[in-house]
Design a protein around this motif. Structure first.
Motif, PDB file in Angstrom:
ATOM      1  N   PRO A   2       0.777  -1.154   0.071  1.00 57.67           N
ATOM      2  CA  PRO A   2       0.020   0.255  -0.184  1.00 57.67           C
ATOM      3  C   PRO A   2       0.825   1.333  -0.016  1.00 57.67           C
ATOM      4  CG  PRO A   2      -0.925  -1.558   1.520  1.00 57.67           C
ATOM      5  CD  PRO A   2       0.682  -1.998   1.158  1.00 57.67           C
ATOM      6  N   ALA A   3       0.737   2.011  -0.938  1.00 51.29           N
ATOM      7  CA  ALA A   3       1.473   3.378  -1.115  1.00 51.29           C
ATOM      8  C   ALA A   3       0.519   4.452  -1.308  1.00 51.29           C
ATOM      9  CB  ALA A   3       2.508   3.366  -2.163  1.00 51.29           C
ATOM     10  N   PRO A   4       0.838   5.604  -1.068  1.00 46.77           N
ATOM     11  CA  PRO A   4      -0.181   6.922  -1.256  1.00 46.77           C
ATOM     12  C   PRO A   4      -0.405   7.041  -2.670  1.00 46.77           C
ATOM     13  CG  PRO A   4       1.624   7.275   0.319  1.00 46.77           C
ATOM     14  CD  PRO A   4       1.938   6.061  -0.096  1.00 46.77           C
ATOM     15  N   ARG A   5      -1.656   7.338  -2.886  1.00 51.51           N
ATOM     16  CA  ARG A   5      -1.817   7.740  -4.394  1.00 51.51           C
ATOM     17  C   ARG A   5      -2.809   8.913  -4.480  1.00 51.51           C
ATOM     18  NH1 ARG A   5      -4.751   2.652  -6.886  1.00 51.51           N
ATOM     19  NH2 ARG A   5      -3.236   1.660  -6.088  1.00 51.51           N
ATOM     20  N   SER A   6      -2.944   9.536  -5.394  1.00 47.57           N
ATOM     21  CA  SER A   6      -3.543  10.611  -5.736  1.00 47.57           C
ATOM     22  C   SER A   6      -5.032  10.337  -6.055  1.00 47.57           C
ATOM     23  CB  SER A   6      -3.247  11.839  -6.674  1.00 47.57           C
ATOM     24  OG  SER A   6      -2.784  10.992  -7.964  1.00 47.57           O
ATOM     25  N   GLY A   7      -5.980  11.247  -5.949  1.00 49.07           N
ATOM     26  CA  GLY A   7      -7.470  10.877  -6.518  1.00 49.07           C
ATOM     27  C   GLY A   7      -7.887  11.792  -7.445  1.00 49.07           C
ATOM     28  N   PRO A   8      -9.300  11.829  -7.413  1.00 48.88           N
ATOM     29  CA  PRO A   8     -10.068  11.133  -6.631  1.00 48.88           C
ATOM     30  C   PRO A   8     -10.366   9.854  -7.152  1.00 48.88           C
ATOM     31  CG  PRO A   8     -11.176  12.556  -8.235  1.00 48.88           C
ATOM     32  CD  PRO A   8      -9.761  12.851  -8.294  1.00 48.88           C
ATOM     33  N   ASN A   9     -10.483   8.924  -5.910  1.00 46.57           N
ATOM     34  CA  ASN A   9     -10.750   7.619  -6.041  1.00 46.57           C
ATOM     35  C   ASN A   9     -11.952   7.048  -4.878  1.00 46.57           C
ATOM     36  OD1 ASN A   9      -8.609   6.515  -8.209  1.00 46.57           O
ATOM     37  ND2 ASN A   9      -7.437   7.359  -6.317  1.00 46.57           N
ATOM     38  N   VAL A  10     -12.679   6.186  -5.442  1.00 45.37           N
ATOM     39  CA  VAL A  10     -13.390   5.177  -4.497  1.00 45.37           C
ATOM     40  C   VAL A  10     -12.736   4.123  -4.145  1.00 45.37           C
ATOM     41  CG1 VAL A  10     -15.689   6.458  -5.133  1.00 45.37           C
ATOM     42  CG2 VAL A  10     -14.762   4.189  -6.204  1.00 45.37           C
ATOM     43  N   TYR A  11     -12.746   3.712  -2.852  1.00 47.74           N
ATOM     44  CA  TYR A  11     -12.070   2.362  -2.477  1.00 47.74           C
ATOM     45  C   TYR A  11     -13.050   1.377  -2.055  1.00 47.74           C
ATOM     46  CZ  TYR A  11      -7.827   4.981  -2.342  1.00 47.74           C
ATOM     47  OH  TYR A  11      -6.847   5.712  -2.872  1.00 47.74           O
ATOM     48  N   GLU A  12     -12.881   0.277  -2.276  1.00 47.83           N
ATOM     49  CA  GLU A  12     -13.741  -1.136  -2.002  1.00 47.83           C
ATOM     50  C   GLU A  12     -12.783  -1.883  -1.071  1.00 47.83           C
ATOM     51  OE1 GLU A  12     -16.432  -4.532  -3.789  1.00 47.83           O
ATOM     52  OE2 GLU A  12     -15.055  -3.639  -4.999  1.00 47.83           O
ATOM     53  N   LEU A  13     -13.269  -2.212  -0.123  1.00 46.32           N
ATOM     54  CA  LEU A  13     -12.895  -3.088   1.080  1.00 46.32           C
ATOM     55  C   LEU A  13     -13.719  -4.318   1.025  1.00 46.32           C
ATOM     56  CD1 LEU A  13     -10.605  -3.511   3.270  1.00 46.32           C
ATOM     57  CD2 LEU A  13     -12.230  -2.864   4.865  1.00 46.32           C
ATOM     58  N   ARG A  14     -13.311  -5.384   0.495  1.00 41.95           N
ATOM     59  CA  ARG A  14     -13.713  -6.876   0.492  1.00 41.95           C
ATOM     60  C   ARG A  14     -13.166  -7.584   1.472  1.00 41.95           C
ATOM     61  NH1 ARG A  14     -16.842  -7.214  -4.304  1.00 41.95           N
ATOM     62  NH2 ARG A  14     -16.842  -9.563  -4.160  1.00 41.95           N
TER      63      ARG A  14
ATOM     64  N   SER B 266     -18.743  -6.274   1.284  1.00 43.51           N
ATOM     65  CA  SER B 266     -17.978  -5.387   0.553  1.00 43.51           C
ATOM     66  C   SER B 266     -18.429  -4.040   1.013  1.00 43.51           C
ATOM     67  CB  SER B 266     -18.594  -5.440  -1.078  1.00 43.51           C
ATOM     68  OG  SER B 266     -18.199  -4.233  -1.757  1.00 43.51           O
ATOM     69  N   ARG B 267     -17.632  -2.946   1.260  1.00 41.97           N
ATOM     70  CA  ARG B 267     -17.809  -1.663   1.596  1.00 41.97           C
ATOM     71  C   ARG B 267     -17.149  -0.586   0.505  1.00 41.97           C
ATOM     72  NH1 ARG B 267     -15.965  -3.933   6.409  1.00 41.97           N
ATOM     73  NH2 ARG B 267     -17.227  -3.382   8.215  1.00 41.97           N
ATOM     74  N   ILE B 268     -17.854   0.088   0.077  1.00 49.08           N
ATOM     75  CA  ILE B 268     -17.320   1.228  -0.574  1.00 49.08           C
ATOM     76  C   ILE B 268     -17.059   2.488   0.079  1.00 49.08           C
ATOM     77  CG2 ILE B 268     -17.876   2.760  -2.870  1.00 49.08           C
ATOM     78  CD1 ILE B 268     -17.458  -0.161  -3.492  1.00 49.08           C
ATOM     79  N   MET B 269     -16.024   2.846   0.308  1.00 52.52           N
ATOM     80  CA  MET B 269     -15.404   3.978   1.142  1.00 52.52           C
ATOM     81  C   MET B 269     -14.925   5.249   0.291  1.00 52.52           C
ATOM     82  SD  MET B 269     -13.613   1.391   3.588  1.00 52.52           S
ATOM     83  CE  MET B 269     -11.865   1.248   2.719  1.00 52.52           C
ATOM     84  N   ILE B 270     -15.203   6.255   0.926  1.00 56.79           N
ATOM     85  CA  ILE B 270     -14.656   7.686   0.387  1.00 56.79           C
ATOM     86  C   ILE B 270     -13.332   8.038   1.283  1.00 56.79           C
ATOM     87  CG2 ILE B 270     -15.069   9.981  -0.120  1.00 56.79           C
ATOM     88  CD1 ILE B 270     -16.739   7.877  -1.925  1.00 56.79           C
ATOM     89  N   PRO B 271     -12.537   8.387   0.714  1.00 55.68           N
ATOM     90  CA  PRO B 271     -11.230   8.852   1.570  1.00 55.68           C
ATOM     91  C   PRO B 271     -11.459  10.138   2.215  1.00 55.68           C
ATOM     92  CG  PRO B 271     -10.459   8.502  -0.889  1.00 55.68           C
ATOM     93  CD  PRO B 271     -12.006   8.310  -0.701  1.00 55.68           C
ATOM     94  N   MET B 272     -11.052  10.126   3.478  1.00 52.20           N
ATOM     95  CA  MET B 272     -11.079  11.513   4.302  1.00 52.20           C
ATOM     96  C   MET B 272     -10.069  12.342   3.747  1.00 52.20           C
ATOM     97  SD  MET B 272     -11.459  10.356   8.127  1.00 52.20           S
ATOM     98  CE  MET B 272     -12.545   9.070   8.831  1.00 52.20           C
ATOM     99  N   GLU B 273     -10.244  13.761   4.175  1.00 56.74           N
ATOM    100  CA  GLU B 273      -9.557  14.690   3.491  1.00 56.74           C
ATOM    101  C   GLU B 273      -7.977  14.586   3.583  1.00 56.74           C
ATOM    102  OE1 GLU B 273      -9.098  19.552   3.784  1.00 56.74           O
ATOM    103  OE2 GLU B 273     -11.014  18.644   4.111  1.00 56.74           O
ATOM    104  N   HIS B 274      -7.458  13.822   4.817  1.00 58.07           N
ATOM    105  CA  HIS B 274      -6.254  13.952   5.108  1.00 58.07           C
ATOM    106  C   HIS B 274      -5.568  12.451   4.755  1.00 58.07           C
ATOM    107  CE1 HIS B 274      -8.655  12.422   8.446  1.00 58.07           C
ATOM    108  NE2 HIS B 274      -7.741  11.485   8.800  1.00 58.07           N
ATOM    109  N   SER B 275      -6.275  11.631   4.223  1.00 57.15           N
ATOM    110  CA  SER B 275      -5.822  10.244   3.945  1.00 57.15           C
ATOM    111  C   SER B 275      -4.883  10.166   2.992  1.00 57.15           C
ATOM    112  CB  SER B 275      -6.937   9.303   3.375  1.00 57.15           C
ATOM    113  OG  SER B 275      -6.782   7.970   3.057  1.00 57.15           O
ATOM    114  N   PRO B 276      -3.669   9.499   3.185  1.00 55.56           N
ATOM    115  CA  PRO B 276      -2.698   9.360   2.040  1.00 55.56           C
ATOM    116  C   PRO B 276      -3.238   8.596   0.796  1.00 55.56           C
ATOM    117  CG  PRO B 276      -1.743   8.766   4.210  1.00 55.56           C
ATOM    118  CD  PRO B 276      -3.266   8.898   4.456  1.00 55.56           C
ATOM    119  N   LEU B 277      -3.880   7.902   0.892  1.00 54.60           N
ATOM    120  CA  LEU B 277      -4.527   7.237  -0.146  1.00 54.60           C
ATOM    121  C   LEU B 277      -5.934   8.019  -0.518  1.00 54.60           C
ATOM    122  CD1 LEU B 277      -4.511   3.413   1.039  1.00 54.60           C
ATOM    123  CD2 LEU B 277      -3.470   4.422  -1.044  1.00 54.60           C
ATOM    124  N   GLN B 278      -5.772   8.593  -1.679  1.00 59.72           N
ATOM    125  CA  GLN B 278      -7.119   9.598  -2.110  1.00 59.72           C
ATOM    126  C   GLN B 278      -7.698   8.693  -3.202  1.00 59.72           C
ATOM    127  OE1 GLN B 278      -8.467  12.412  -0.926  1.00 59.72           O
ATOM    128  NE2 GLN B 278      -7.129  12.091   0.839  1.00 59.72           N
TER     129      GLN B 278
END
Length: 280
Positions: free
Chosen positions: A172-184, A268-280
């Motif tokens: 896992p490494a920081p990435r720019s967004g915008p993205n939506v994340y899925e936690l399965r 399955s969760r679809i998640m939106i990064p918080m403003e300060h998250s390194p994963l955007q």
């Protein structure tokens, strides 16, 4: 008469033979017990080769000693905005202090799935000693203790798990967004983690084209035999297209076929990064 005596004689003859039959049976069982190759043993027992090491050693990365913690915080709906702001401030403060051997990998709010929920993923560089050192320092940090007290007023419930990362997954490494994340999240049948890892070590190559694979983890403490796969997509339409494309690749269907019987429950969760998250 002699005709009446005959059944009695037969019974007496059998009574003399019975102990010999029992003795012969026990001799066979005794022979089978002395050797795993005994024919009786092979009839009644399925021999499984003993595993030579813990699955945590067989499946985790050898070149790092990272330990991960995932937190699930269920927040009072009216406190969600204040909770996010306070989490942002505290995480920034911890990252400024080089004495803490931990970093937040990502922080999200659940969009689809359990509502009013925050999910945090932490990395401890140095494994369990780093976790212990961080806990000791936090318990002496007055600002953090004040934050934890204030946070407790905002929460309905919370839980966490300690994780290791699969050796074959992306780091896992920081990435720019915008993205939506899925936690399965997969709850596996106990005893099937090695089989899961063997299949996904081959399958992960089918899910790399769009850089969607973020990280793969399995639990060490908390609810056991749980696997988390974290994916990133541009949006939900991109998610659908990426997942559909996997089915067009030869071999992906085989992975699904062999891993589905290993699963007790999945989420399955679809998640939106918080403003300060390194994963955007």
């Amino acid at each position: 008469s002699m005709s009446h005596c005959r059944p009695l004689l037969s019974l007496l003859e059998m009574s003399h033979q019975l102990p010999m039959c029992i003795l012969a049976f026990y001799n066979i069982v005794g022979f089978a017990n002395k050797s795993d190759e005994g024919w009786l043993s092979s009839m009644f027992a399925h021999k499984v080769d003993a595993r030579k090491d813990a699955h945590s050693n067989l499946l985790s990365k050898k070149d790092t000693s990272n330990l991960y913690k995932i937190q699930f915080h269920n927040v009072k709906p009216e406190c969600m905005e204040a909770y996010n702001k306070m989490s942002d401030e505290v995480q920034k403060e911890l990252h400024r202090d080089a004495d803490y051997p931990c970093e937040v990998v990502g922080s999200w709010n659940t969009w689809c799935g359990e509502q009013d929920q925050a999910v945090h993923l932490w990395r401890y560089s140095g494994g369990y000693p780093a976790l212990t050192e961080c806990l000791r320092k936090l318990n002496r940090n007055m600002a953090y203790l004040a934050f934890r007290k204030e946070r407790s007023k905002m929460l309905i419930s919370r839980c966490n798990q300690l994780l290791l990362e699969f050796s074959f997954w992306n780091e896992p490494a920081p990435r720019s967004g915008p993205n939506v994340y899925e936690l399965r999240t997969y709850q596996l049948v106990p005893g099937t983690m090695i089989e899961w890892g063997n299949n996904w070590a081959r399958a992960i190559k089918y899910r790399q084209e769009n850089n969607e694979a973020v990280g793969g983890f399995f639990t060490q403490i908390g609810e056991l035999y749980v696997v988390h796969h974290l994916w990133a997509y541009k949006d939900l339409q991109s998610r659908q297209e990426t997942r559909n494309a996997a089915w067009l690749k030869e071999g992906w269907d085989v992975n699904v076929h062999y891993t589905m019987p290993l699963i007790q429950k999945m989420e399955s969760r679809i998640m939106i990064p918080m403003e300060h998250s390194p994963l955007q």
